[in-house]
Design an enzyme around this catalytic site. Structure first.
Site, short mmCIF file in Angstrom:
data_model
loop_
_atom_site.label_atom_id
_atom_site.label_comp_id
_atom_site.label_asym_id
_atom_site.label_seq_id
_atom_site.Cartn_x
_atom_site.Cartn_y
_atom_site.Cartn_z
N CYS A 1 66.99 28.90 10.69
CA CYS A 1 66.81 29.49 9.36
C CYS A 1 67.65 30.61 9.12
O CYS A 1 68.00 31.26 10.08
CB CYS A 1 65.23 29.88 9.28
SG CYS A 1 64.72 31.22 10.16
N HIS B 1 59.18 37.74 5.11
CA HIS B 1 60.03 38.44 6.19
C HIS B 1 61.20 38.92 5.89
O HIS B 1 61.93 38.17 5.01
CB HIS B 1 59.63 37.70 7.48
CG HIS B 1 60.39 36.33 7.22
ND1 HIS B 1 59.73 35.25 6.66
CD2 HIS B 1 61.44 35.68 7.76
CE1 HIS B 1 60.55 34.20 6.70
NE2 HIS B 1 61.84 34.67 7.32
#
Length: 682
Positions: free
Chosen positions: A193, A65
């Site tokens: 993250c 991603h």
């Protein structure tokens, strides 16, 4: 709002066998759906994200991603692989592949959808249904099933108690009077993250599920792209322990002082939540609380646990922590270097090197004279350069002990300039300031004094101590060492200069913009604060070597196209511009795809360039490389010759090593329609 996933974005028979080919196959579906505007540009962004940290998860899941300017609508493509594809998970290949594409400025609603999907991936029933599905439309509908869930301010894990009893438990957490035995163990957690799309929310859900299984009350704060909603201070105060599962800095860390802390990377929160909860309970039983110092210095980057197998700052090696502190200072210093150095370089281009001795423009400035404008640029640049050492010291201290360390750090850096301790003095001052503040923070104080400690007491005491140490104890010895280093650089000639050039070239090309690259750059920039012939040679060697990796890969993809994938050939065209502009990171996609062949090759080329630049006596006064600074280079022809020689060496090596494989890497663009490998003769 367009649907996140449609049947056209589902491939239930994904034939790709590598993660790059899988990403390309799914991305091509996004392009066909008009969700992605530039296939290769988007795939380069996916590869860059993958290079930060593998996106494979235990349980057979891969979630490549990224955010990308080439995405015009948040999109999800799903592929199911029969053979499995290696995405770097500890338990083996992934058969469920989700390619998540978010626009560079994605709105919170879409990101909330993505976070909902990330949580559902932790549900075994959901993943089992994905493996059993046979109709792309049904699978797309299943994935959309969690669409538009409202993002809660905090995720509290139900503990299996009746609703009324849970409400009473909440009252106790805020100061109720029920017996302590009825209160479950309470944990507050923070997950984050780098992209803030998937791992953040998957770690939150994983911790929540483990809390339910253990009968532990867990409340998670997700510091992701869908927003940062702080935990209620009363909830934090009532918590028995804290878990940080993060790969970027935890925001407002001071809230968690006085609590047992487990500090790990985000993947540990996904893969082993039960272990983290157990560790938090053990720390609470032992009374291992986080002091102000500990919570402020804890690793924000997750370096101590990138792969989820360590324990972050708690167990990080001293060298890792020291590198983090130093890189914090360097990262804040670089903008001052760039602005000040380029202004000074422009002033030399307009008025010559003698412009450095011009009168102050505050006293003498003539609008129509080029020399006055050159002097103005030089003096502005010099003013910016005057901040280099204080900023370096201040933000090294900040990286160690947060805001209370800024004042003593800046003061120590300023004193380093006063006693002529220079760049080395700034490094030492920053480390001293951070250490002194950390020591002061460990001293127990009465509650009434805690409010003024960070704004008055700590800066006052730490500044006095650091000032004493820099003026009286360490400043003069460091100044002597700095002078000795300067004399050594000025006296470099022959083999000594060549050896230094080799070392600097290797450092610049090893991680291409990473810590070693930045250390070499910082070493060179430190010499520009008080330039000498030796330090100007070092600057030239560092800048020249930094151009080699992208230029070499650009040349290699031009002369031996068949050894590279279609994507790499596209990246190679861009690498010409990146290399000419001194953007070493332009070679990262090549290194990420084939590190064992690319990295040694470009290191060899960088070593050749660094050695030749030093041997030729090339000099550079600007803290930047590229063709734009050639007019500011001493011995420009020889400087360009050094770059060309290193580029040719790196190109020859990478072509030789890749050619020895006898097959080109696989991508969807070079594979057959069925995804089979295409063999190419060497």
């Amino acid at each position: 709002m367009s649907e996140l996933i449609t049947a056209e974005l589902v491939d239930l028979d994904l034939s790709a066998t590598t993660k790059d080919a899988a990403a390309r196959s799914l991305a091509e579906r996004m392009v066909a759906a008009h969700r992605v505007t530039d296939l290769d540009g988007f795939l380069a962004d996916v590869a860059a994200r993958e290079a930060q940290m593998p996106t494979g998860l235990d349980g057979g899941i891969g979630i490549p991603h990224c955010r990308s300017e080439h995405v015009n609508a948040p999109t999800l493509a799903f592929g199911r692989s029969g053979a499995g594809i290696d995405f770097g998970a500890a338990d083996g290949p992934a058969d469920l592949i989700f390619l998540i594409a978010a626009p560079a400025g994605a709105d919170d609603d879409h990101l909330t959808i993505l976070s909902g999907l990330a949580r559902r991936l932790m549900d075994p029933e959901f993943t089992a249904a994905l493996r059993a599905g046979t109709d792309p439309r049904a699978v797309a509908a299943l994935i959309r099933g969690g669409e538009a869930p409202e993002e809660p301010e905090q995720e509290q894990v139900e503990t299996g108690k009746p609703e009324q009893e849970q409400a009473e438990t909440g009252t106790e957490a805020a100061g109720g009077t029920e017996a302590a035995e009825s209160v479950p163990f309470r944990i507050v957690a923070v997950t984050s993250c780098p992209t803030g799309i998937a791992h953040t929310y998957m770690a939150a859900e994983s911790l929540a599920a483990a809390g339910r299984a253990e009968g532990v009350e867990v409340i998670v704060e997700t510091q992701g792209s869908a927003g940062f909603k702080k935990l209620d201070p009363a909830v934090v105060a009532a918590a028995d322990a804290v878990i940080w599962a993060h790969d970027v800095e935890v925001r407002e860390k001071a809230r968690f002082r006085g609590k047992p802390l487990v500090d790990v990377g985000v993947k540990a929160g996904i893969n082993r939540p039960a272990e983290l909860i157990a560790e938090a309970r053990r720390k609470a039983e032992r009374g291992e609380i986080v002091t102000a110092t500990d919570s402020d210095k804890a690793s924000g980057s997750g370096d101590g646990d990138r792969d989820g197998n360590g324990s972050g700052a708690d167990h990080a090696h001293f060298g890792v922590r020291l590198r983090t502190y130093l890189m914090s200072g360097v990262s804040y210093m670089v903008p001052f270097v760039a602005a000040g150095g380029l202004l000074i370089a422009l002033s030399f281009a307009i008025g010559g090197y003698e412009i450095a001795s011009a009168k102050s423009v505050a006293d003498h400035f003539v609008w129509g004279e080029a020399d006055s404008w050159a002097a103005l640029l030089n003096q502005i640049g010099s003013a910016a350069f005057g901040f280099l050492v204080p900023v370096l010291a201040g933000y090294i201290a900040y990286g160690m002990a947060d805001r209370p360390a800024l004042v003593p750090g800046f003061v120590g850096g300023a004193i380093a300039l006063t006693v002529n301790a220079g760049f080395l003095g700034g490094l030492v001052a920053g480390l001293l300031a951070g250490a002194v503040v950390m020591a002061v923070q460990r001293v127990p104080v009465h509650a009434t004094l805690r409010g003024i400690m960070p704004v008055l007491v700590i800066p006052l005491i730490a500044s006095a101590v650091v000032g004493f140490l820099m003026f009286i104890v360490v400043g003069k010895p460091i100044a002597s060492l700095q002078n000795a280093l300067t004399d050594w650089l000025n006296g470099l000639s022959g083999s000594n200069a060549v050896i230094l050039g080799v070392v600097l070239g290797l450092m610049m090309c090893f991680d291409m913009g990473g810590p070693l690259n930045k250390v070499a750059y910082a070493f060179a920039v430190g010499g520009l604060a008080d330039p000498t012939p030796g330090s100007l040679k070092v600057m030239a060697a560092v800048m020249a070597a930094g151009m080699v990796p992208p230029l070499a890969m650009a040349l290699a993809t031009t002369v031996r196209r068949r050894l590279f994938t279609k994507t790499e050939r596209e990246n190679g065209r861009a690498a010409w511009v990146l290399g000419a502009s001194f953007i070493t990171e332009g070679a990262i996609p090549f290194a990420a795809a084939d590190p064992l062949r690319v990295i040694p090759s470009v290191m060899a080329g960088g070593a050749v360039t660094g050695a030749l630049s030093m041997a030729f006596g090339a000099t550079l006064r600007a803290p930047h490389g590229g063709v734009f600074v050639v007019p500011l280079i001493g011995e420009p022809f020889l400087y360009l010759l050094a770059i060309a020689a290193g580029t040719l060496v790196a190109t020859a090596l990478v072509v030789l090593l890749k050619g020895a494989r006898r097959t080109a890497p696989e991508t969807a663009g070079d594979a057959g329609a069925d995804g089979s490998r295409v063999t190419v003769a060497a």
